[in-house]
Design an enzyme around this catalytic site. Structure first.
Site, PDB file in Angstrom:
ATOM      1  N   ASP A 194      28.254 -33.637  10.680  1.00  0.00           N
ATOM      2  CA  ASP A 194      27.038 -32.877  11.000  1.00  0.00           C
ATOM      3  C   ASP A 194      27.307 -31.842  12.086  1.00  0.00           C
ATOM      4  OD1 ASP A 194      25.399 -34.043   9.141  1.00  0.00           O
ATOM      5  OD2 ASP A 194      24.641 -35.590  10.489  1.00  0.00           O
ATOM      6  N   ASP A 220       0.872  -1.172   0.000  1.00  0.00           N
ATOM      7  CA  ASP A 220       0.000   0.000   0.000  1.00  0.00           C
ATOM      8  C   ASP A 220       0.910   1.223   0.000  1.00  0.00           C
ATOM      9  OD1 ASP A 220      -2.170   1.643   0.128  1.00  0.00           O
ATOM     10  OD2 ASP A 220      -2.703   1.180   2.196  1.00  0.00           O
ATOM     11  N   ASN A 230      29.813 -39.409   9.926  1.00  0.00           N
ATOM     12  CA  ASN A 230      28.635 -38.618   9.581  1.00  0.00           C
ATOM     13  C   ASN A 230      28.245 -37.689  10.731  1.00  0.00           C
ATOM     14  OD1 ASN A 230      26.437 -38.086   7.685  1.00  0.00           O
ATOM     15  ND2 ASN A 230      25.112 -38.996   9.235  1.00  0.00           N
TER      16      ASN A 230
END
Length: 917
Positions: A756, A379, A752
């Site tokens: 991570d 607006d 892994n």
């Protein structure tokens, strides 16, 4: 008065998508409520009271309580956040965690079957830790953000004045009650500053001006009146917002006083008809769709590779049980189980950074959508403009600036005793404070003819406190009164017989009348609100004047008002354009005002499209139109939402900035809804992001933060996906040619988990400035291509490591497999961790672009962990052994060669595909 409850079944035909049904429901609810209110506006006040079973004196208290019990509280529908336990369950509800839980269950069942012969499998707690860390971190971040959003919506009890009676014969008294206890038939008293508590039909009104910006988007307040002539209702209208004798929930009184009878409350109000269709499940955003595509890409990849690893190991080694466990470990390694947590941490980190810039993030996913946004619909009021009325110019009848016009206008505004409206204040603000003292000394007020809706003007009569000197040198007070009238151009001009022309009073003939009318119309076409100023002189001698004296006036000139553009609006729009964000203005204000403001801030306006034109188009035609149109004016809530949906259908990521009830549907349908802390509640509830300052510059900073957040997320995905692909490819090669397992399942899981953990610092990394210059969106095909081109690079050096371990260090039999596995574990973890710095930037790592301190520290920690683990007391438990010192020069050479080849492939990839992250 009977209110018809609109159920979804009555509103939207079956067989549509959820979003289409919601849009149809909103449109039908709004139309039904609007038609009903428009019909009420045409009734005389006596009929409205009769239908409401009310009187001008107000309801009896017991009757009001009974109506409240039957009709319910005067509240509109709104969203409520999920309970903590639902939020906790949702944190664990994603496909990657589901895969891990399934693998965990398989491993646990297998261990139970062999529990008597084998010790507890350490792989089970490792996978369980991955699941818990990922889910709990995500829950903590989202729960904390929801708490901050709830704190923002501090509950404030708002009251309203209603007329009530103790019993039928008691005198009515005015009492303050909470807004939610207002019922149909209540007689409400309104004054300046009041919120309108429900939909009202006015019974009395004096100088009433109402701000309807929340419903219509029009920045200037509008005049409201109780009746037309003889109380026969008002002229026909189909839009209740335009009805002169209705005040609607969600609007507010800027000046004047009034009483009105409540004709609708809660969900039956015009406001409530919109709000009821805006709660519940939100449409899928570009972020949601992107995460879903990437997630299933990685899952499909896993479903192909894991059976392949299982088959190769089973056939080459002959131990299918061991092959199965190894395949399970590979599946865990391929599962980016930390993706939800890394994404959530990235988003939460972005939310904290944005909070420092006075931006509250209600829904974390919105941060990435903000960065991906390439179209911002907004607006104009309060965003491009200052949301205040100023006197822009004061002109004579020919359109030339004339201070005499300002002087007379100031006298009119200064001496009136009624409630001054925004335009009176704008006139007064234009004159220096010192002038006020001079004016009070020079003039004395004689009388006032107050504003009323039928006349649309007001007048003051002043006596000049001046002396005149005659020919004999004697002094005497001037004996004249000056009537000064200010009001709507059409009404004032109709009373003028003369005009001031270069200080002379000349007759206002037909030609001059056309000319001065054109002057006013020219200013109207420039988006200005124009008032006329006229005067008449009377001989002194009386102290009372009436409306009949407002004739034979002399036109002095015109006043032109506007809501001025913000000083920094043009710069903010340029900054957004530089970031690749196109701004489209979608306003409820008229097309002339919208075009003027947009032109003032440097927007290429082009052809302005109105809401009526939008309604005339089907969805296909609208999609073509929105692409080429910059400014939409006179749009209602349904039209705004259609424009947003059409832009999204064209492939744009759309942001919508709004603060009124008329913006709520569009806020909800946009990829990212943006509101401000001063907005109406339903707008704040529909929004994803709330600005504590309605400032496009703040939004531009938010766009940059969103892109940083997305960039760090995509880093993790591309690094993990390519690294996992390379590892699996290496496993396949090793499994085919090496007579023992190249790495044990426990090694894969520890590797892994360590990798991570190293990625937990990714949200704190920085992005290159070049990356932040254009919108960024999810590209599943690009991720797959990246994985296929970059992933196998690591396999080249994994195989090199195999050859070195096999030929140089003699790890070529079952007896020496522990050395082989330990050597590959260290090389694999170090290469996987080091490659983070190669992939995180298009530039040469450490030279052209350096990672942030947290990323550097985590890289060093994990690499040190990988190097030391084979030498640690944990090594025997993990089936590892210490590596010979002569292995490490080979390791350094392999890692340096890996980095060099990766940089070379990266340079080629960028030239070939013109993209990296």
């Amino acid at each position: 008065m009977t209110n018809t409850t609109l159920t979804p079944g009555k509103l939207a035909p079956p067989g549509r998508t959820r979003r289409e049904r919601k849009a149809a429901e909103l449109e039908a609810r709004t139309r039904a409520a609007g038609d009903r209110l428009a019909r009420i506006s045409r009734w005389p006040a006596a009929q409205v009271l009769q239908e409401s079973r009310a009187t001008p004196h107000g309801l009896r208290q017991d009757d009001a309580e009974l109506r409240l019990a039957r009709g319910g509280a005067n509240v509109v529908a709104h969203d409520t956040g999920p309970r903590w336990y639902a939020q906790l369950a949702k944190a664990f509800w994603n496909p990657f965690i589901g895969i891990l839980v399934a693998l965990l269950a398989v491993m646990y069942v297998q261990w139970l079957q062999a529990a008597d012969e084998e010790p507890f499998d350490p792989k089970i707690p490792i996978i369980g830790a991955m699941v818990l860390v990922s889910g709990l971190l995500r829950f903590w971040q989202e729960h904390r953000s929801a708490g901050a959003a709830a704190a923002l919506r501090a509950l404030v009890t708002t009251t309203t004045a209603v007329q009530r009676r103790a019993d039928r014969n008691a005198a009515p008294i005015t009492v303050e009650i909470p807004m939610e206890r207002v019922v149909v038939g209540d007689v409400v008293h309104l004054s300046a500053g009041d919120l309108v508590p429900a939909d009202l039909r006015l019974l009395t009104a004096k100088d009433l001006m109402v701000s309807q910006a929340a419903l219509s988007g029009e920045s200037l307040p509008v005049a409201k009146a109780d009746t037309r002539t003889h109380d026969y209702g008002q002229s026909t209208t189909t839009d209740p917002v335009e009805a002169d004798n209705l005040c609607l929930m969600g609007t507010s009184v800027t000046s004047g006083t009034a009483t009105g009878v409540v004709v609708a409350t809660g969900a039956d109000t015009y406001f409530g008809s919109m709000a009821g269709s805006l709660v519940g499940e939100r449409p899928e955003t570009s972020f949601d769709a992107g995460v879903k595509k990437v997630s299933f890409l990685l899952i499909r990849f896993m479903l192909v590779m894991v059976p392949l690893v299982f088959a190769v190991n089973g056939f080459t080694k002959g131990d299918w049980g061991e092959a199965f466990m190894f395949a399970v470990a590979v599946a865990v390694g391929l599962t980016p189980e930390m993706l939800p947590m890394v994404v959530t941490t990235n988003l939460a980190r972005g939310a904290v950074a944005m909070a420092k810039r006075k931006v509250v993030v209600k829904r974390l996913n919105a941060i990435q959508n903000l960065g991906a946004m390439d179209v911002l619909c907004t607006d104009k009021t309060g965003t491009l403009t200052e949301d205040r009325i100023v006197l822009d110019r004061y002109l004579d009848a020919h359109g030339r600036e004339d201070t005499e016009v300002l002087e007379y206008a100031y006298l009119n505004s200064h001496f009136q005793t009624g409630l001054r409206n925004l335009m009176d204040r704008a006139v007064i603000d234009r004159v220096l404070e010192a002038e006020e003292v001079v004016v009070d000394a020079r003039f004395t007020k004689v009388d006032e003819i107050p504003f009323d809706f039928a006349r649309r003007r007001m007048s003051v009569v002043l006596s000049r406190n001046e002396v005149a000197r005659n020919d004999a040198g004697e002094t005497a007070a001037t004996a004249e009164h000056v009537l000064i009238t200010k009001g709507a151009v059409e009404e004032v001009l109709a009373l003028c017989t003369h005009m001031t022309d270069n200080g002379r009073r000349v007759e206002l003939d037909a030609a001059l009348r056309r000319r001065v009318t054109r002057t006013a119309e020219d200013n109207n076409r420039q988006g200005l609100r124009v008032l006329a100023v006229a005067t008449r002189t009377f001989a002194a001698g009386r102290d009372a004047y009436t409306v009949a004296d407002e004739e034979g006036l002399t036109l002095v000139g015109f006043l032109a008002f506007l809501d001025p553009p913000k000083a920094d609006a043009a710069a903010a729009l340029r900054a957004l354009a530089d970031k690749g964000v196109a701004v489209k203005v979608v306003t409820g204000d008229n097309e002339l005002v919208a075009a003027r403001v947009c032109a003032d801030v440097g927007i290429d306006v082009g052809a302005v499209v109105t809401g009526a034109e939008v309604d005339a188009l089907d969805d296909g035609e609208l999609r073509v139109l929105v692409h080429a149109t910059t400014v939409f004016a006179k749009t209602n809530p349904v039209q705004k939402a259609r424009i947003v949906r059409a832009l999204r259908a064209e492939g744009h990521t759309v942001g919508f900035l709004g603060d009124g009830i008329n913006d709520a549907a569009a806020l909800r349908d946009a990829d990212v809804g943006i509101s401000v802390d001063t907005a109406v509640d339903i707008a704040k509830e529909s929004a994803d992001i709330i600005l504590l300052e309605k400032d496009l510059m703040v939004l531009e900073q938010g766009v940059e933060q969103g892109r940083t957040t997305f960039g760090n997320t995509i880093k993790y995905i591309k690094m993990t996906a390519s690294s996992n692909f390379g590892n699996v490819f290496s496993v396949l090669v090793a499994s085919a040619f090496i007579p023992f397992q190249p790495m044990l399942a426990i090694h894969l899981l520890v590797q892994n988990l360590a990798y991570d953990i190293s990625q937990l610092a990714t949200p704190w990394d920085r992005m290159d400035p070049e990356y932040l210059r254009r919108p960024r969106t999810w590209d599943a095909k690009g991720i797959a291509r990246f994985m296929l081109f970059i992933g196998p690079i690591s396999s080249v050096f994994d195989i090199t490591t195999f050859l070195v371990l096999w030929n140089v260090f003699g790890a070529d039999s079952d007896a020496s497999q522990t050395l082989f596995q330990s050597g590959w574990f260290v090389e694999g973890l170090l290469s996987q961790t080091l490659i983070v710095h190669m992939i995180r930037t298009r530039k040469v790592p450490f030279i052209g672009s350096r990672a942030s301190a947290p990323v550097m520290v985590m890289t060093a920690v994990v690499m040190a962990f990988g190097l030391l683990l084979p030498f640690s007391p944990l090594a025997p438990a993990l089936s590892m052994e210490a590596l010979p010192m002569s292995y490490f020069p080979w390791l350094i050479a392999i890692l340096l060669a890996y980095c060099a080849l990766t940089q070379a492939v990266k340079t080629w990839y960028i030239r070939r595909f013109n993209t990296w992250l």
